[in-house]
Design a protein around this motif. Structure first.
Motif, PDB file in Angstrom:
ATOM      1  N   ILE A  66      43.381  41.898  35.892  1.00 13.38           N
ATOM      2  CA  ILE A  66      42.167  42.465  36.468  1.00 13.38           C
ATOM      3  C   ILE A  66      41.106  41.365  36.461  1.00 13.38           C
ATOM      4  N   ILE A  67      40.643  41.001  37.658  1.00 16.55           N
ATOM      5  CA  ILE A  67      39.685  39.903  37.815  1.00 16.55           C
ATOM      6  C   ILE A  67      38.481  40.488  38.542  1.00 16.55           C
ATOM      7  N   CYS A  68      37.382  40.647  37.865  1.00 19.13           N
ATOM      8  CA  CYS A  68      36.283  41.369  38.483  1.00 19.13           C
ATOM      9  C   CYS A  68      34.923  40.863  38.004  1.00 19.13           C
ATOM     10  N   GLU A  69      33.929  41.125  38.838  1.00 21.27           N
ATOM     11  CA  GLU A  69      32.517  40.863  38.534  1.00 21.27           C
ATOM     12  C   GLU A  69      32.243  39.412  38.149  1.00 21.27           C
ATOM     13  N   ASN A  70      32.997  38.481  38.735  1.00 20.91           N
ATOM     14  CA  ASN A  70      32.709  37.068  38.523  1.00 20.91           C
ATOM     15  C   ASN A  70      31.708  36.582  39.567  1.00 20.91           C
ATOM     16  N   GLN A  71      30.887  35.595  39.195  1.00 19.31           N
ATOM     17  CA  GLN A  71      29.811  35.154  40.076  1.00 19.31           C
ATOM     18  C   GLN A  71      30.346  34.460  41.314  1.00 19.31           C
ATOM     19  N   TRP A  72      31.423  33.691  41.191  1.00 19.89           N
ATOM     20  CA  TRP A  72      31.971  32.980  42.334  1.00 19.89           C
ATOM     21  C   TRP A  72      33.310  33.615  42.675  1.00 19.89           C
ATOM     22  N   GLY A  73      34.221  32.891  43.266  1.00 17.95           N
ATOM     23  CA  GLY A  73      35.476  33.484  43.688  1.00 17.95           C
ATOM     24  C   GLY A  73      36.257  34.079  42.534  1.00 17.95           C
ATOM     25  N   GLY A  74      36.905  35.216  42.805  1.00 17.75           N
ATOM     26  CA  GLY A  74      37.772  35.785  41.773  1.00 17.75           C
ATOM     27  C   GLY A  74      38.875  34.821  41.404  1.00 17.75           C
ATOM     28  N   VAL A  75      39.542  34.254  42.429  1.00 12.20           N
ATOM     29  CA  VAL A  75      40.548  33.200  42.231  1.00 12.20           C
ATOM     30  C   VAL A  75      40.217  32.083  43.204  1.00 12.20           C
ATOM     31  N   ASP A  76      40.168  30.859  42.734  1.00 14.24           N
ATOM     32  CA  ASP A  76      39.835  29.700  43.561  1.00 14.24           C
ATOM     33  C   ASP A  76      40.972  28.695  43.508  1.00 14.24           C
ATOM     34  N   ILE A  77      41.499  28.353  44.685  1.00 13.27           N
ATOM     35  CA  ILE A  77      42.657  27.452  44.792  1.00 13.27           C
ATOM     36  C   ILE A  77      42.276  26.313  45.715  1.00 13.27           C
ATOM     37  N   ARG A  78      42.464  25.082  45.288  1.00 13.09           N
ATOM     38  CA  ARG A  78      42.146  23.941  46.148  1.00 13.09           C
ATOM     39  C   ARG A  78      42.777  22.665  45.615  1.00 13.09           C
ATOM     40  N   HIS A  79      42.702  21.585  46.441  1.00 11.41           N
ATOM     41  CA  HIS A  79      43.192  20.246  46.059  1.00 11.41           C
ATOM     42  C   HIS A  79      44.632  20.284  45.548  1.00 11.41           C
ATOM     43  N   GLY A  80      45.510  20.882  46.327  1.00 16.95           N
ATOM     44  CA  GLY A  80      46.929  20.899  45.962  1.00 16.95           C
ATOM     45  C   GLY A  80      47.318  21.995  45.001  1.00 16.95           C
ATOM     46  N   GLY A  81      46.391  22.835  44.579  1.00 19.31           N
ATOM     47  CA  GLY A  81      46.756  23.974  43.739  1.00 19.31           C
ATOM     48  C   GLY A  81      47.775  24.855  44.447  1.00 19.31           C
ATOM     49  N   ASP A  82      48.802  25.290  43.733  1.00 18.71           N
ATOM     50  CA  ASP A  82      49.909  26.022  44.357  1.00 18.71           C
ATOM     51  C   ASP A  82      50.417  27.119  43.425  1.00 18.71           C
ATOM     52  N   PRO A  83      49.611  28.139  43.160  1.00 18.69           N
ATOM     53  CA  PRO A  83      50.057  29.199  42.245  1.00 18.69           C
ATOM     54  C   PRO A  83      50.764  30.331  42.973  1.00 18.69           C
ATOM     55  N   VAL A  84      51.378  31.202  42.203  1.00 20.03           N
ATOM     56  CA  VAL A  84      51.845  32.494  42.690  1.00 20.03           C
ATOM     57  C   VAL A  84      50.869  33.541  42.161  1.00 20.03           C
ATOM     58  N   LEU A  85      50.178  34.208  43.068  1.00 17.71           N
ATOM     59  CA  LEU A  85      49.159  35.187  42.711  1.00 17.71           C
ATOM     60  C   LEU A  85      49.673  36.550  43.156  1.00 17.71           C
ATOM     61  N   ARG A  86      50.100  37.363  42.207  1.00 24.93           N
ATOM     62  CA  ARG A  86      50.812  38.582  42.573  1.00 24.93           C
ATOM     63  C   ARG A  86      50.340  39.771  41.740  1.00 24.93           C
ATOM     64  N   ASN A  87      50.130  40.895  42.435  1.00 22.83           N
ATOM     65  CA  ASN A  87      49.866  42.189  41.789  1.00 22.83           C
ATOM     66  C   ASN A  87      48.620  42.190  40.908  1.00 22.83           C
ATOM     67  N   ASN A  88      47.588  41.485  41.325  1.00 21.04           N
ATOM     68  CA  ASN A  88      46.326  41.474  40.594  1.00 21.04           C
ATOM     69  C   ASN A  88      45.308  42.391  41.271  1.00 21.04           C
TER      70      ASN A  88
END
Length: 956
Positions: free
Chosen positions: A600-622
């Motif tokens: 559970i990712i909530c009420e954060n000031q900037w992006g809930g999830v931030d991916i850049r510069h070659g970041g390569d995650p699996v973001l599932r069921n959040n």
């Protein structure tokens, strides 16, 4: 005498004058007397416990104002522990019965000092017999050379702590010894206060100043109620030792150093220490006061009800995952969406999209029987491949039930639940090897505990504050940390690197200057059920091929990313609640990876999830919701799989991505976000915008990880990504529910190719899909685009767009407005409020407009309109032809079908049925959960929220 003869209060008063042996005898008289003695717990037993010079308050030094559960039990444990040193009698293995005839040791008491039997400690030791008691009289006792302890003795200082000072360096060569109530000061020739390489030593209520204790295997020790001022303990390959209720202050290096793998050569005291450690183990039951969220139901009973959920202490006040205002806003948005669904077809605002040259007006359509007329001319278009998903979106009650179900599935687990399900964590929590440090205070020094070279340590219920770092574990070492309080460290709270491992569970880690937990260089710990909050940088950093399992933690209120993954960091992040951060919830940068599931990712000031510069995650069921900016941000050259997430109620976009990113966005529910559902922009990261103080400075820079990442080749094995990931060469947005967002459902301003396949784009407050820039081909295929406030699809000039196989139904304005280059083929454009406007190749589409032209072409139009089926609406309008350049616009072989009667079978969407046509996996986002500091900052402000940009969003 019977107990009932006198009142109980009088008996308690009488018994309160008895000494310890007399209380024991009274307790053995009968059951009634035993209960009477037990009732003296807060009176006589408390006096006995606090009056003993060998011990201090049982909760010293961390909570001296908190009383123990039982003073009698505490006194018993202290008494038994003080006798451990004398339990080394060697029983005869062949004749155990001879122990009955063993002569009791005749212990003498020898006084040392002015007015005593011996003038010096060295002289007293020369005359002492085994197990004698040496009493140091008040004063200063100094020895000019090292003292060898060859016989087991007990050395006790007389009077209060501080009355006896001993300037000496002692080297123990006997199997056991005990020292109590003494202040140790180093001699002029060495800083070593005490050393043993084979025997067992016990320190009770001592003070060590500016020196060091050295314990080498097979030697071991027990240290209780001692103060270390600018002093430290060095343990080398010790099998088992116990440090309890000690205070370490102002250490110049680590207060406790644990070196080497625990020795298999155990001395006689190890079994007694193991028994003592088990009897005094910290309870693993959830602590209601220390962890209030463990008793809460995750996000509470409902995301859509105005309740305070998951209350936690942030500063001086209380907060929640979802505030009252946030819950009310979400509730209002759902209610508004329901009204919007009901009224969308009844009344639409007049829009100045394009001024159509028409000989007739809409006034003749505004009759009393308009609804009946619409019913006659309406084509049934609900039986397409995405119809069930669309029906579920319209059902607000079903959506609410799904959110409730998601909250239950993502409920925060307690440590007890985690240990029951994870046998490895349970084994680590119950382990008893190496150094056990319990209920100690480390403050105002450089380091707390340093473990290296395969060392092992277990830390329970300690407090670390105002240090450079609390715990540093490196070189294949293992640390188990339970219920510790770690705060106000000048660098990271817990630092693990070089293949270190262990368990970090149920700790309160807050207000540190660097990361709360720092995992690097192949370290692979279990991080469970911690509260990591209020840090001046990130909550958890995973860098330099660090791994680890990060599960069921509360991570909130940190100044930078809650979890920051970079430089090939590859953790498994699941079941965490990450909220109220001052930057991104999770940031994946600089080739970071990771499995991020069920959070559970909530009420954060900037992006809930931030991916850049070659970041390569699996973001599932959040569940990514209620953020003050975008839900998911994919910056320059970001990659990854974003699948099955609920991205809900964010004040920015649901998903914001740059055209250079290579994202696979699949099966997500993206709804009720304030701006776009999905936005694709041409933006470059501007490294020059980085404000001062946010660079790579600080106590623990990422320089070595950056260099290591350039040297090491990193491949992803199947074991790290158990779910198959199909490689993609073009960013792909497929099988998503994009609905009820504040602006367009999908907004594209791209310089790279993009595929938009099989999405449900429904009831957004602006258009369904808006393509404002597309220098390479944007393929929009097999989508259901319906009930959006404005048009279904808008394609601006010079955009390369292919529209094929889409169902564009009942939008508030034109079905498709196209000024670009490309092809519009095999779409169903039915029941839209205004006409469809197709330029260039318009082939084999089925088109109906109730009030306006099916196809409208203007003077600038050039292209081919061919083989389309146009269902005539109430307006009797079919094709508006251009006048000035008729030779540049070819219109041929189009079919006009007119309604003759209601339910006319010729005017049905058959052969083929209503579009889109989807085969393969269903479009249903998975609702259940599975088992940072940045090198640059990007500012995204591009002409305002609705003017091709988004709100201010950066990542650290």
């Amino acid at each position: 005498m019977e107990v009932g003869v006198l009142p109980v209060e009088l008996w308690q008063l009488i018994l309160s004058y008895l000494h310890l042996p007399d209380l024991g005898r009274c307790s053995a008289v009968c059951r009634a007397w035993h209960e009477l003695v037990l009732s003296l717990d807060k009176t006589r037993w408390r006096q006995l416990c606090l009056g003993c010079l060998e011990h201090r308050h049982p909760n010293w030094p961390n909570q001296p104002g908190v009383e123990p559960r039982s003073w009698r039990e505490t006194f018993k444990q202290h008494y038994l522990a003080s006798k451990t040193w004398a339990k080394n009698t060697q029983d005869l293995e062949s004749s155990n019965c001879l122990s009955l005839f063993r002569r009791r040791k005749g212990r003498r008491q020898l006084s040392v000092g002015a007015g005593g039997e011996f003038s010096s400690l060295r002289a007293a030791l020369a005359a002492a017999s085994p197990y004698d008691r040496l009493v140091l009289l008040p004063g200063l006792h100094e020895e000019q050379s090292e003292v060898l302890l060859k016989v087991p003795v007990e050395v006790v200082g007389q009077g209060k702590l501080g009355d006896v000072a001993l300037l000496v360096s002692i080297d123990q060569h006997c199997p056991t010894a005990r020292l109590c109530n003494i202040v140790f000061v180093p001699s002029w020739f060495t800083s070593v206060l005490y050393k043993t390489t084979a025997g067992y030593v016990q320190f009770d209520n001592c003070t060590f100043e500016s020196g060091q204790l050295q314990i080498h295997a097979p030697g071991t020790c027990q240290v209780k109620f001692c103060t270390f001022s600018q002093s430290s303990i060095h343990l080398r390959s010790v099998a088992l030792c116990v440090l309890e209720n000690c205070e370490f202050t102002s250490s110049e290096n680590a207060a406790v150093t644990v070196e080497g793998c625990p020795s298999s050569d155990h001395n006689w005291a190890c079994k007694h220490l193991a028994t003592l450690a088990k009897s005094c183990a910290v309870s693993m039951e959830p602590d209601a006061a220390g962890c209030p969220v463990a008793e809460q139901d995750g996000w509470g009973e409902s995301l859509l009800e105005p309740v305070r959920t998951c209350e936690i202490v942030v500063g001086e006040g209380q907060s929640s995952f979802l505030s009252d205002a946030g819950a009310q806003a979400l509730l209002g948005s759902v209610q508004e969406d329901a009204e919007f669904e009901e009224n969308l077809r009844a009344a639409k605002e007049e829009e100045e999209y394009l001024a159509l040259d028409s000989n007739s007006s809409d006034s003749d359509l505004c009759s009393d029987d308009e609804e009946d007329a619409q019913a006659v001319f309406r084509l049934p278009c609900q039986a397409h491949s995405l119809s069930q998903t669309l029906a579920d979106l319209v059902d607000s009650r079903l959506q609410s039930n799904r959110l409730h179900s998601l909250q239950r599935d993502l409920k925060l687990k307690s440590l007890q639940q985690e240990l029951q399900q994870d046998k490895e964590a349970q084994s680590l929590a119950n382990s008893l090897q190496g150094c056990i440090i319990r209920q100690c205070l480390f403050r105002d020094g450089k380091g707390g505990v340093f473990i290296y070279s395969r060392g092992q340590a277990k830390l329970e219920g300690n407090t670390f504050r105002n240090l450079t770092y609390a715990v540093r574990c490196i070189q294949n070492s293992k640390v188990v940390m339970l219920r510790n309080d770690i705060h106000h460290c000048k660098a990271s709270g817990i630092f693990l690197r070089l293949s270190a491992g262990g368990l970090v569970a149920d700790n309160n880690i807050h207000s540190n200057c660097e990361a709360g937990v720092d995992i690097r260089k192949g370290a692979n710990p279990l991080v469970l059920c911690n509260k990591i909050h209020s840090g001046l940088r990130s909550g958890i950093v995973v860098a330099g091929n660090g791994k680890g399992i990060i599960r069921s933690n509360q991570i909130y209120g940190n100044k930078e990313a809650g979890i920051y993954i970079l430089y090939n960091g590859n953790p498994a992040v699941s079941g965490n609640h990450i909220f109220q951060g001052l930057a991104a919830g999770i940031a994946v940068n600089e080739n970071g990876r990771g499995q991020i599931t069920g959070n559970i990712i909530c009420e954060n000031q900037w992006g809930g999830v931030d991916i850049r510069h070659g970041g390569d995650p699996v973001l599932r069921n959040n569940l990514i919701s209620c953020g003050y900016s975008d839900g998911v941000v994919v910056g320059e050259h970001g990659r990854g799989l974003v699948e099955g997430n609920v991205i809900y109620g964010n004040k920015g976009c649901g998903v914001w991505m740059t055209s250079s990113s290579l994202l696979h966005l699949v099966s997500n529910q993206i709804s009720h976000n304030s701006i776009y559902g999905v936005a694709v922009f041409c933006r470059k990261d501007d490294n020059g915008d980085q404000p001062p103080g946010q660079g790579q400075g600080g106590g623990d820079s990422f320089q070595e990880e950056r260099e290591g990442a350039g040297r090491e080749s990193y491949t992803v094995g199947e074991e790290e990504y158990p779910t198959a990931r199909h490689p993609i060469s073009v960013a792909l947005v497929e099988l998503n529910n994009i609905s009820h967002n504040g602006a367009a459902g999908l907004h594209v301003k791209s310089s790279e190719a993009l595929n938009i396949i099989a999405n449900v784009i429904h009831a957004n407050r602006d258009g369904g899909v808006a393509v404002l820039q597309s220098s390479q081909l944007t393929r929009i295929a097999n989508n259901s685009i319906s009930c959006n406030s404005h048009g279904g699809v808008l394609v601006e000039a010079e955009c390369q767009v292919e529209l094929r196989g889409n169902g564009v139904y009942e939008n508030g304005s034109h079905g498709i407005v196209s000024k670009g280059e490309g092809i519009v083929a095999e779409n169903d454009i039915i029941g839209n409020h205004r006409c469809g406007l197709q330029l260039l190749q318009v082939i084999k589409n089925r088109i109906q407009s109730f009030r306006d032209y099916g196809i409208a072409l203007f003077d600038e139009a050039k292209g081919l309109v061919q083989e389309n089926i146009i269902f005539q609406g109430r307006s009797k309008k079919s094709i508006l032809r251009p006048l000035s350049n008729a030779e540049d616009c070819i219109i041929q072989n189009n079919v006009l079908l007119t309604f003759k009667k209601r339910f006319d079978t010729e005017c049905m969407l058959t052969n083929p049925p209503a579009r889109p046509h989807i085969r393969g996996r269903a479009l249903e986002p998975r609702a259940t959960a599975g088992a940072q500091r940045a090198s640059s900052i990007t500012t995204r402000v591009d002409g305002g929220c609705h003017n091709h940009g988004s709100v201010f969003c950066t990542v650290l």
